[in-house]
Design a protein around this motif. Structure first.
Motif, PDB file in Angstrom:
ATOM      1  N   ALA A  32      54.664  37.921  42.382  1.00  0.00           N
ATOM      2  CA  ALA A  32      53.208  37.772  42.462  1.00  0.00           C
ATOM      3  C   ALA A  32      52.515  38.720  41.492  1.00  0.00           C
ATOM      4  O   ALA A  32      51.546  38.358  40.822  1.00  0.00           O
ATOM      5  CB  ALA A  32      52.734  38.023  43.892  1.00  0.00           C
ATOM      6  N   GLN A  33      53.031  39.958  41.411  1.00  0.00           N
ATOM      7  CA  GLN A  33      52.437  40.934  40.500  1.00  0.00           C
ATOM      8  C   GLN A  33      52.553  40.489  39.052  1.00  0.00           C
ATOM      9  O   GLN A  33      51.654  40.715  38.246  1.00  0.00           O
ATOM     10  CB  GLN A  33      53.090  42.303  40.701  1.00  0.00           C
ATOM     11  CG  GLN A  33      52.698  42.995  41.994  1.00  0.00           C
ATOM     12  CD  GLN A  33      53.394  44.333  42.168  1.00  0.00           C
ATOM     13  OE1 GLN A  33      54.069  44.808  41.257  1.00  0.00           O
ATOM     14  NE2 GLN A  33      53.244  44.916  43.347  1.00  0.00           N
ATOM     15  N   THR A  37      49.802  38.151  38.426  1.00  0.00           N
ATOM     16  CA  THR A  37      48.450  38.599  38.759  1.00  0.00           C
ATOM     17  C   THR A  37      47.675  39.032  37.516  1.00  0.00           C
ATOM     18  O   THR A  37      48.196  39.742  36.655  1.00  0.00           O
ATOM     19  CB  THR A  37      48.492  39.757  39.762  1.00  0.00           C
ATOM     20  OG1 THR A  37      49.139  39.298  40.961  1.00  0.00           O
ATOM     21  CG2 THR A  37      47.085  40.257  40.094  1.00  0.00           C
ATOM     22  N   ASP A  84      43.902  40.711  36.256  1.00  0.00           N
ATOM     23  CA  ASP A  84      42.636  41.387  36.589  1.00  0.00           C
ATOM     24  C   ASP A  84      41.736  41.246  35.373  1.00  0.00           C
ATOM     25  O   ASP A  84      41.886  41.959  34.387  1.00  0.00           O
ATOM     26  CB  ASP A  84      42.892  42.854  36.922  1.00  0.00           C
ATOM     27  CG  ASP A  84      41.632  43.546  37.458  1.00  0.00           C
ATOM     28  OD1 ASP A  84      40.533  42.965  37.321  1.00  0.00           O
ATOM     29  OD2 ASP A  84      41.754  44.659  37.994  1.00  0.00           O
ATOM     30  N   VAL A 127      40.333  39.159  40.273  1.00  0.00           N
ATOM     31  CA  VAL A 127      41.802  39.288  40.350  1.00  0.00           C
ATOM     32  C   VAL A 127      42.355  37.983  40.920  1.00  0.00           C
ATOM     33  O   VAL A 127      41.949  37.536  41.993  1.00  0.00           O
ATOM     34  CB  VAL A 127      42.209  40.478  41.256  1.00  0.00           C
ATOM     35  CG1 VAL A 127      43.737  40.561  41.360  1.00  0.00           C
ATOM     36  CG2 VAL A 127      41.641  41.779  40.714  1.00  0.00           C
ATOM     37  N   TYR A 128      43.320  37.361  40.202  1.00  0.00           N
ATOM     38  CA  TYR A 128      43.918  36.118  40.649  1.00  0.00           C
ATOM     39  C   TYR A 128      45.326  35.985  40.061  1.00  0.00           C
ATOM     40  O   TYR A 128      45.746  36.791  39.220  1.00  0.00           O
ATOM     41  CB  TYR A 128      43.065  34.914  40.229  1.00  0.00           C
ATOM     42  CG  TYR A 128      42.894  34.775  38.727  1.00  0.00           C
ATOM     43  CD1 TYR A 128      43.825  34.058  37.960  1.00  0.00           C
ATOM     44  CD2 TYR A 128      41.802  35.339  38.079  1.00  0.00           C
ATOM     45  CE1 TYR A 128      43.673  33.925  36.595  1.00  0.00           C
ATOM     46  CE2 TYR A 128      41.644  35.213  36.711  1.00  0.00           C
ATOM     47  CZ  TYR A 128      42.575  34.508  35.967  1.00  0.00           C
ATOM     48  OH  TYR A 128      42.430  34.374  34.620  1.00  0.00           O
ATOM     49  N   GLN A 129      46.081  34.976  40.519  1.00  0.00           N
ATOM     50  CA  GLN A 129      47.399  34.685  39.964  1.00  0.00           C
ATOM     51  C   GLN A 129      47.297  33.487  39.036  1.00  0.00           C
ATOM     52  O   GLN A 129      46.575  32.529  39.326  1.00  0.00           O
ATOM     53  CB  GLN A 129      48.405  34.410  41.084  1.00  0.00           C
ATOM     54  CG  GLN A 129      48.702  35.632  41.940  1.00  0.00           C
ATOM     55  CD  GLN A 129      49.763  35.345  42.999  1.00  0.00           C
ATOM     56  OE1 GLN A 129      50.690  34.596  42.756  1.00  0.00           O
ATOM     57  NE2 GLN A 129      49.592  35.945  44.160  1.00  0.00           N
ATOM     58  N   THR A 173      44.411  31.814  45.046  1.00  0.00           N
ATOM     59  CA  THR A 173      45.100  33.101  44.831  1.00  0.00           C
ATOM     60  C   THR A 173      44.136  34.230  44.491  1.00  0.00           C
ATOM     61  O   THR A 173      44.566  35.349  44.242  1.00  0.00           O
ATOM     62  CB  THR A 173      46.134  32.983  43.698  1.00  0.00           C
ATOM     63  OG1 THR A 173      45.467  32.651  42.464  1.00  0.00           O
ATOM     64  CG2 THR A 173      47.171  31.929  44.018  1.00  0.00           C
ATOM     65  N   ARG A 174      42.855  33.941  44.439  1.00  0.00           N
ATOM     66  CA  ARG A 174      41.879  34.996  44.106  1.00  0.00           C
ATOM     67  C   ARG A 174      41.800  35.979  45.275  1.00  0.00           C
ATOM     68  O   ARG A 174      41.494  35.607  46.398  1.00  0.00           O
ATOM     69  CB  ARG A 174      40.513  34.402  43.819  1.00  0.00           C
ATOM     70  CG  ARG A 174      39.485  35.409  43.377  1.00  0.00           C
ATOM     71  CD  ARG A 174      38.187  34.766  42.923  1.00  0.00           C
ATOM     72  NE  ARG A 174      38.358  33.955  41.711  1.00  0.00           N
ATOM     73  CZ  ARG A 174      37.354  33.517  40.951  1.00  0.00           C
ATOM     74  NH1 ARG A 174      36.104  33.823  41.304  1.00  0.00           N
ATOM     75  NH2 ARG A 174      37.590  32.800  39.889  1.00  0.00           N
ATOM     76  N   THR A 175      42.095  37.261  44.985  1.00  0.00           N
ATOM     77  CA  THR A 175      42.136  38.269  46.051  1.00  0.00           C
ATOM     78  C   THR A 175      40.900  39.152  46.085  1.00  0.00           C
ATOM     79  O   THR A 175      40.549  39.669  47.136  1.00  0.00           O
ATOM     80  CB  THR A 175      43.369  39.159  45.890  1.00  0.00           C
ATOM     81  OG1 THR A 175      43.369  39.759  44.585  1.00  0.00           O
ATOM     82  CG2 THR A 175      44.640  38.342  46.069  1.00  0.00           C
TER      83      THR A 175
END
Length: 598
Positions: A50-51, A54, A56, A221-223, A234-236
């Motif tokens: 996931a990272q 990701t 930003d 921030v999203y994937q 996936t937007r956190t």
């Protein structure tokens, strides 16, 4: 023979069994490893995956807007993009035709040639029509191993939207920028100033109000998927960018345009080196127009490296400085406007010979008459009992040697020796008629505005209102008004100044409106340092019976020399425009003129 056959069979079976056992061991190992990953290390690996996906992304906050007093936009930032490419990713690109449910990864284009090739050539064929670039040139830019190559700067938002639809975000990226655009057409170049490459103010109002105008960035921030697109859901976290605040000037763009035109026309007519003009509202110190004849476009290098002459350039005021002396004489009770004086051509005081600009016999003048004919000798005679300290005190009371309150970058406070005991013998006398100290056109405008405002000096203002990116009110605070002379003495000054203007009615032609003002013609240093230059000016309040505006017009080295001859007609032209624009009622007839001779 049979025995040998069995031996080969045994060998075959044993080998088969061994291979089977190896396969079983490998399979069991895989099962064990998979179970371990799923049961014990799955979350960590999922987190790492996931990272790696990701992103930003910064969302740029756009710089705020500058408007005139009527909310006409003078400066604004227009959103634009820098488009860049990843050459390595481009080399591996294979176009995908849109079919079925692959809309998120396919290339929707009407150009069939896109699908005939792969890599940079395919991308170039897609982008060239959108970017309006040559296909071969674009293909060359996309070829190589560089991870960051700029394809185009200052692209408009609609260009970005077209590229977004191609689903090639893993290859083509965007950086949000903004272009600072000005609509002043050279009217306010050095006042507005400009910004640097990072969007921060570096000159003029852009620098002065930078904290209010600067925007605050946001982020998201999203994937991202294989092609760089945002994976839905996936937007956190995200924060919206905030546009910079709005700065509203006191300037009226229509008046600014007219003042600039009149000033430039006058410069050309009188072949002056340059001209300066200021229009100030009497009641509150607001600057309605501030111009010089320099032709610098806001945002240009010239606008960033030069300053407003009206605010930063200082000169000896000359005869307009006599207004300060006359006001001090009245306020200190030394004389009244109708007091009698016998004024010769020259006089000697403290070993210093002072004379008027033209030879004449002894003239029988009142204090009002001394101001009317602009006599140096008469001014000195009227102020003989005004101490040196008082002479300095009133010059400073009228704002010379102090900030105007505008807080403009590079603003000059004027120049004066701040201790009267340090004046030389000649300066002690010449300060009475505007020599021995210097002031800006803006400061001298406020001298007359103070008199017109019944003796109260307002801090001058260029900013009507200002808010920052958070919406907070950050309007610069003005200093409190200061009474300089009594209202009665201010009225007497206006009466005497009206006689000055009335003596030049042919040059100050404003039918229906009375004028109170003073002209000046001061010597200034030329190129060689000698007093070979001339500053010719006229400063006046209109209408004299109900003052609304003060206008200052100054020319450097005009043909015609004298302020009343050169600056005076331009003053009247601007004044007439103001009276019509703001629908100021015509003046009542004058009935209380103070005698100027006896």
């Amino acid at each position: 023979m049979a025995k040998r056959t069995r031996s080969f069979g045994d060998i075959f079976r044993r080998r088969t069994l061994a291979i089977g056992l190896v396969i079983v061991v490998i399979a069991l190992s895989c099962v064990v490893k998979l179970s371990y990953i799923q049961l014990y290390n799955g979350s960590a690996l999922a987190s790492q995956a996931a990272q790696s996906r990701t992103v930003d992304r910064r969302l740029q906050g756009v710089r705020g807007t500058i408007t005139d007093i009527n909310n006409v936009t003078l400066a604004q930032s227009i959103e634009s993009y820098t488009i860049f490419a990843d050459q390595q990713a481009a080399s591996q690109f294979k176009p995908v035709a849109c079919k079925g449910r692959n809309n998120g990864i396919c290339q929707e284009t009407t150009q069939k040639k896109v699908f005939e090739v792969e890599g940079p050539a395919s991308i170039a064929r897609m982008l060239a029509p959108i970017l309006q670039m040559d296909v071969k040139e674009l293909g060359a830019k996309l070829t190589g191993s560089n991870r960051y190559v700029i394809l185009q700067r200052n692209a408009l938002p609609q260009v970005k939207r077209q590229i977004d639809q191609l689903n090639i975000s893993s290859i083509i990226g965007f950086e949000l920028t903004s272009n600072r655009e000005y609509s002043d057409d050279g009217l306010l170049g050095t006042i507005l100033g400009g910004v640097d490459n990072t969007g921060n103010g570096v000159a003029g109002l852009e620098l002065m109000e930078n904290e209010a105008l600067v925007g605050h960035d946001g982020h998201v921030v999203y994937q991202r998927g294989r092609n760089g697109q945002e994976i839905p859901g996936t937007r956190t976290e995200s924060s919206d960018p905030k546009q910079g605040g709005t700065v509203q000037l006191t300037i009226d763009r229509d008046v600014q345009w007219y003042v600039k035109k009149a000033l430039v026309d006058g410069k050309n007519k009188y072949h002056a080196q340059y001209g300066i003009a200021v229009v100030q509202r009497v009641s509150d110190g607001q600057i309605v127009a501030i111009a010089d004849t320099d032709e610098y476009q806001a945002g240009s290098d010239d606008a960033k490296t030069h300053t407003s002459r009206a605010i930063t350039e200082v000169f000896e005021p000359g005869s307009t400085g006599k207004l300060i002396t006359a006001a001090a004489v009245l306020q200190e009770g030394l004389h009244q406007p109708a007091d009698h004086f016998s004024v010769p051509y020259s006089i000697k005081v403290d070993g210093q010979t002072i004379h008027d600009s033209h030879e004449h016999g002894v003239e029988q003048l009142t204090l009002g008459g001394i101001l009317k004919v602009s006599s140096n000798v008469g001014t000195l005679m009227s102020a003989q009992n005004l101490s040196y300290d008082k002479r300095l005190e009133y010059i400073k009371k009228f704002g010379i040697g102090e900030s105007t309150g505008i807080q403009f970058p590079g603003e000059s406070s004027g120049q004066i020796v701040d201790n009267a005991s340090q004046w030389d013998l000649r300066t002690r006398q010449t300060v009475l008629f505007g020599q021995g100290y210097s002031a800006s056109a803006l400061q001298m405008t406020n001298v007359v505005a103070t008199i017109a405002n019944k003796g109260v000096r307002n801090a001058q203002r260029l900013i009507a209102s200002a808010t920052d990116a958070q919406g907070n009110n950050v309007t610069p605070q003005s200093a409190q008004p200061v009474r300089v002379i009594d209202e009665d003495n201010a009225n007497k000054m206006m009466n005497m100044m009206e006689s000055v203007a009335q003596a030049s009615q042919k040059l100050l032609n404003m039918p229906g409106y009375r004028i109170a003002g003073k002209s000046g013609t001061a010597e200034v240093a030329g190129e060689g340092g000698s007093l070979s230059g001339i500053m010719a000016d006229f400063i006046g309040a209109i209408p004299a019976d109900n003052p609304q505006f003060v206008i200052t017009v100054v020319y450097r080295d005009p043909e015609g020399l004298y302020g009343i001859v050169t600056a005076g007609p331009v003053f009247a032209q601007i004044g007439e425009f103001l009276m019509q624009k703001y629908q100021i009622p015509a003046s009542a007839p004058r009935t209380d003129a103070i005698p100027t001779e006896w």
